[in-house]
Scaffold this motif. Structure first.
Motif: not given
Length: 92
Positions: A55-68
């Motif tokens: 039940g957690f978000i993949s680091p691959v997707f978190v990275r997209q938010v960090v970059e934005k």
């Protein structure tokens, strides 16, 4: 007043758009870049996960938010909250 809810399926319905691009577009559609000013310390709240949990978000997707957030010239950091129950204890 109802708050808008933004959603994007992360299923791959087409090979024309990567799921990582969907996350970036969701950030834009929600107007987050208008809320973040340069040098803002910007928390990205997520669940880091637990042993055996999915039940957690993949680091691959978190990275997209960090970059934005970085594109807004802000200072992103990741944060989580504590649990209210006894978790798994590790012995070393």
């Amino acid at each position: 007043m109802k708050s808008p809810v933004y959603f994007s399926s992360l299923r791959a319905f087409s090979d024309k758009e990567a799921t990582t691009e969907k996350v970036r577009r969701l950030f834009d559609e929600a107007g987050f870049s208008e809320l973040i000013a340069p040098q803002d310390k910007t928390a990205i709240k997520l669940h880091f996960g637990e042993v055996g949990s999915d039940g957690f978000i993949s680091p691959v997707f978190v990275r997209q938010v960090v970059e934005k957030v970085k594109e807004c010239k802000a200072l992103p950091f990741l944060t989580d909250t504590n649990t209210l129950y006894l978790g798994v204890l590790f012995s070393g």
